[in-house]
Enzyme design. Structure first.
Site, short mmCIF file in Angstrom:
data_model
loop_
_atom_site.label_atom_id
_atom_site.label_comp_id
_atom_site.label_asym_id
_atom_site.label_seq_id
_atom_site.Cartn_x
_atom_site.Cartn_y
_atom_site.Cartn_z
CG ASP A 137 -0.29 0.12 2.55
OD1 ASP A 137 0.79 -0.48 2.73
OD2 ASP A 137 -0.83 0.81 3.44
CD GLU B 22 4.01 0.92 7.22
OE1 GLU B 22 4.71 1.24 8.18
OE2 GLU B 22 3.65 1.75 6.35
CG HIS C 5 -21.44 39.01 11.47
ND1 HIS C 5 -20.54 39.93 11.96
CD2 HIS C 5 -21.81 39.45 10.24
CE1 HIS C 5 -20.37 40.89 11.07
NE2 HIS C 5 -21.13 40.63 10.01
N1 BES Z 1 8.59 3.06 5.71
C1 BES Z 1 7.95 3.96 6.60
C2 BES Z 1 8.66 4.09 7.93
C3 BES Z 1 10.05 4.66 7.87
C4 BES Z 1 10.35 5.70 7.04
C5 BES Z 1 11.03 4.11 8.65
C6 BES Z 1 11.65 6.19 6.98
C7 BES Z 1 12.29 4.61 8.61
C8 BES Z 1 12.61 5.64 7.76
C9 BES Z 1 6.53 3.48 6.82
O1 BES Z 1 5.89 3.15 5.63
C10 BES Z 1 5.73 4.58 7.43
O2 BES Z 1 5.53 5.57 6.79
N2 BES Z 1 5.27 4.38 8.64
C11 BES Z 1 4.34 5.26 9.24
C12 BES Z 1 3.55 4.46 10.23
C13 BES Z 1 2.22 5.02 10.54
C14 BES Z 1 1.38 5.34 9.34
C15 BES Z 1 1.47 4.10 11.48
C16 BES Z 1 5.06 6.42 9.88
O3 BES Z 1 6.19 6.28 10.38
O4 BES Z 1 4.49 7.51 9.87
MN MN Z 2 7.01 1.95 4.47
MN MN Z 3 5.22 5.06 4.68
#
Ligand code: BES
Ligand code: MN
Ligand code: MN
Length: 454
Positions: A88, A153, A213
Site C-alpha cells: 500500500d 501499513e 458573524h
Molecule cells: N517506511 C515507513 C517508515 C520509515 C520511514 C522508517 C523512513 C524509517 C525511515 C513506513 O511506511 C511509514 O511511513 N510508517 C508510518 C507508520 C504510521 C502510518 C502508522 C510512519 O512512520 O508515519
Molecule cells: Mn514503508
Molecule cells: Mn510510509
C-alpha cells in the site's frame, strides 16, 4: 553464488520494467475509493511471487485490505526467513507539486519516480527478484522463505495484527527481514536497529452551536480556532520539551556507546538544514538533530481544519476546529499510556468556553533491536559484500507498526535492511527510488539468504 549475482546484474532492465507495472497501481490504502486498486495490487504481488517460484501463494482476505502470503519450504534443516513489506502507498496530494503523474513511473538520473517507489514497493520487489534469481540459476533457495506483504501499513497494520495471532504456525520463522527503512547515505550499507513508535490523536474543539458573524459576536465568545491554537502552543515549553505530564517517564537515554557511534556518523547539521530549505534547525534543547529524530520523543501537529479557507475573506467565527496531532515515541514509552496522558492533559488545559473531543486514531510501539543475533551478522556480511563498504548501524525516526508484534508473538529477531533514502520524498510529491540501490538491494537480499543459511 556468483552466478546468481551475475544473473541479477544482467536482468536489471527487466526488473525495472516489472517494477513500473507495480508502481502503476494506485494502491492508496487510506482512501476507500481505491479499494479495487488495492485488491488489484494484492493480485499483482501474488502473481509475482508465483512467477518467482514460491510454491504456495495465497491471498488472505481481511476486514480491511488483503494480505499476500507466499512460501517455499524446500530446505529442511535450514532456517526460515519471513520477509515482510507493504504494497500500500500514501495518498498523492498535493498533486500539483508532482513533476510527473504519481502513478506513471518515469526514470530520471538513475532514479525511478512514482508514489510507492521507495516506500515500499521498490523495496518489496528487491526480495521477490532475489528469490527468483536463485530459482532461475540454482533451481532452489539456500533456506526456507516466507513472504507476508500487507496492504495496510500506512494506516496502522490493523488487520495484520490479529492475523499474526491466528496464524502463528503459518508465520513461524527464525528471523524477520524487512526493507522499509533508509540507508544512512547514498551508497552506504546500513542496518537500522531502532524505530520510533507513535500515538496519533485527533482533537476536536467545538464552541458556539453555529458559525457566527465575527463582528456581531467576535470578542464575546470562545473562538474554537483561537482556543485550539492556544492548546497546541501549550504542548511545548520554551526549551522544546513536551509539557504533557509523565511524557518522559520511561524514556531510555542514549548509551555511551551509542553516543560515540553517532559521532562516527559525522552528521552534518548544516547539510541537513540546507537540504530541507530552512535557515536554522530547532527542537528539544541540548540534543543534536540525530538525537532529536532518533532517540527523543516528539509531538507534532500534522494537520488543522477549521473555519473559512476559501479564497478572499469571510468574517466568521467557526463553530468547530480540529487538529491531528502525532507523538513519536521511543523505548520504553507505551503508546496507550501516552495517549491517555495526552487526553487527560488536553482536557485539563481546555477552557470552559468550548467543548473538546479527543480520539486515539492509532499507535505503534517503539523498537530497539539487539545486534547480536545471527541474522544481524548475516545481514552485515551480505550488505558489506554487495556494497563493498563497511556497514553502519543507525536508528530511525519513522515507525513500522508491526515489528513489535513480530518480536513479541513470533519471538523472532528482526533485521531492518532498508535501501531507501530519507531524501527520496516518501509521503510527499516526487517520491523516487535510487535504481543503483534497487540493484544493490537485490544483491544484498541474495547474499543474506546465502549467509543466513550457513
Ligand atoms: N517506511 C515507513 C517508515 C520509515 C520511514 C522508517 C523512513 C524509517 C525511515 C513506513 O511506511 C511509514 O511511513 N510508517 C508510518 C507508520 C504510521 C502510518 C502508522 C510512519 O512512520 O508515519
Ligand atoms: Mn514503508
Ligand atoms: Mn510510509
Amino acid at each position: 553464488m556468483q552466478e546468481v549475482i551475475n544473473y541479477i546484474e544482467s536482468n536489471q532492465q527487466n526488473y525495472i520494467e516489472e517494477l513500473k507495472e507495480f508502481l502503476k497501481i494506485p494502491s492508496i490504502s487510506t482512501s476507500i475509493e481505491f479499494k479495487d486498486e488495492v485488491n488489484r495490487c494484492a493480485n499483482f504481488v501474488s502473481s509475482k511471487l508465483k512467477d518467482a517460484g514460491m510454491s504456495r501463494v495465497e491471498i488472505f482476505k481481511t476486514e480491511g485490505h488483503p494480505l499476500v502470503y507466499g512460501e517455499w519450504l524446500g530446505a529442511p534443516g535450514k532456517p526460515t526467513v519471513l520477509i515482510y513489506g507493504h504494497y500500500d502507498v500514501q495518498p498523492v496530494d498535493p498533486i500539483d507539486l508532482w513533476d510527473s503523474p504519481p502513478f506513471e513511473p518515469v526514470i530520471k538520473d538513475g532514479k525511478i519516480f512514482a508514489r510507492g517507489a521507495t516506500d515500499d514497493k521498490g523495496q518489496v520487489f528487491m526480495h521477490i527478484k532475489s528469490v527468483e534469481a536463485f530459482f532461475k540459476v540454482e533451481g532452489s533457495l539456500p533456506l526456507n522463505v516466507k513472504f507476508i506483504i500487507e496492504g495496510e501499513e500506512e494506516i496502522g497494520s490493523e488487520s495484520l495484527e490479529p492475523f499474526i495471532n491466528q496464524h502463528l504456525d503459518l508465520l513461524k520463522c527464525d528471523t524477520v527481514l524487512i526493507s522499509d527503512t533508509a540507508l544512512y547515505d547514498v551508497g552506504i550499507p546500513t542496518l537500522t536497529y531502532g524505530l520510533r513508535g507513535l500515538a496519533y490523536m485527533e482533537v476536536e474543539v467545538t464552541g458556539p452551536q453555529r458559525d457566527l458573524h465575527s463582528g456581531t459576536f467576535g470578542g464575546a465568545v470562545g473562538n474554537p480556532i483561537n482556543v485550539l491554537a492556544e492548546i497546541i502552543a501549550k504542548l511545548h515549553d520554551k526549551n522544546g520539551r513536551v509539557t504533557i505530564p509523565h511524557f518522559y517517564d520511561n524514556v531510555l537515554s542514549l548509551t555511551k556507546k551509542e553516543k560515540e557511534n553517532f559521532k562516527l556518523l559525522k552528521f552534518s547539521e548544516k547539510k541537513f538544514a540546507k537540504e530541507l530549505g530552512v535557515a536554522e534547525l530547532t527542537g528539544e534543547k541540548g540534543f543534536s538533530s540525530l538525537e532529536r529524530t532518533w532517540v527523543r520523543p516528539t509531538l507534532d501537529c500534522n494537520g488543522i481544519i477549521g473555519g473559512f479557507t476559501g479564497q478572499g475573506a469571510k468574517t466568521v467565527i467557526a463553530s468547530k476546529a480540529t487538529a491531528k496531532i502525532s507523538m513519536r515515541l521511543v523505548p520504553n514509552q507505551d503508546p496507550a499510556k501516552i495517549a491517555n496522558e495526552f487526553t487527560k492533559y488536553i482536557k485539563k488545559i481546555t477552557p470552559k468556553t468550548v467543548k473538546v473531543k479527543i480520539q486515539n486514531l492509532h499507535g505503534a510501539y517503539p523498537v530497539l533491536i539487539p545486534l547480536n543475533d545471527h541474522s544481524t551478522v548475516a545481514a552485515t556480511k551480505a550488505m558489506e559484500k554487495a556494497f563493498g563498504k563497511k556497514i553502519v548501524f543507525i536508528r530511525e525516526g519513522g515507525s513500522v507498526p508491526i515489528v513489535t508484534s513480530f518480536v513479541k508473538k513470533l519471538k523472532a529477531p528482526t533485521v531492518l535492511m532498508g535501501l531507501g533514502l530519507n531524501t527520496e520524498n516518501l509521503h510527499s510529491p516526487n517520491e523516487h527510488f535510487n535504481l543503483n540501490h534497487f540493484r544493490l538491494g537485490i544483491i544484498s537480499s541474495a547474499y543474506f539468504m546465502k549467509e543466513y543459511s550457513l
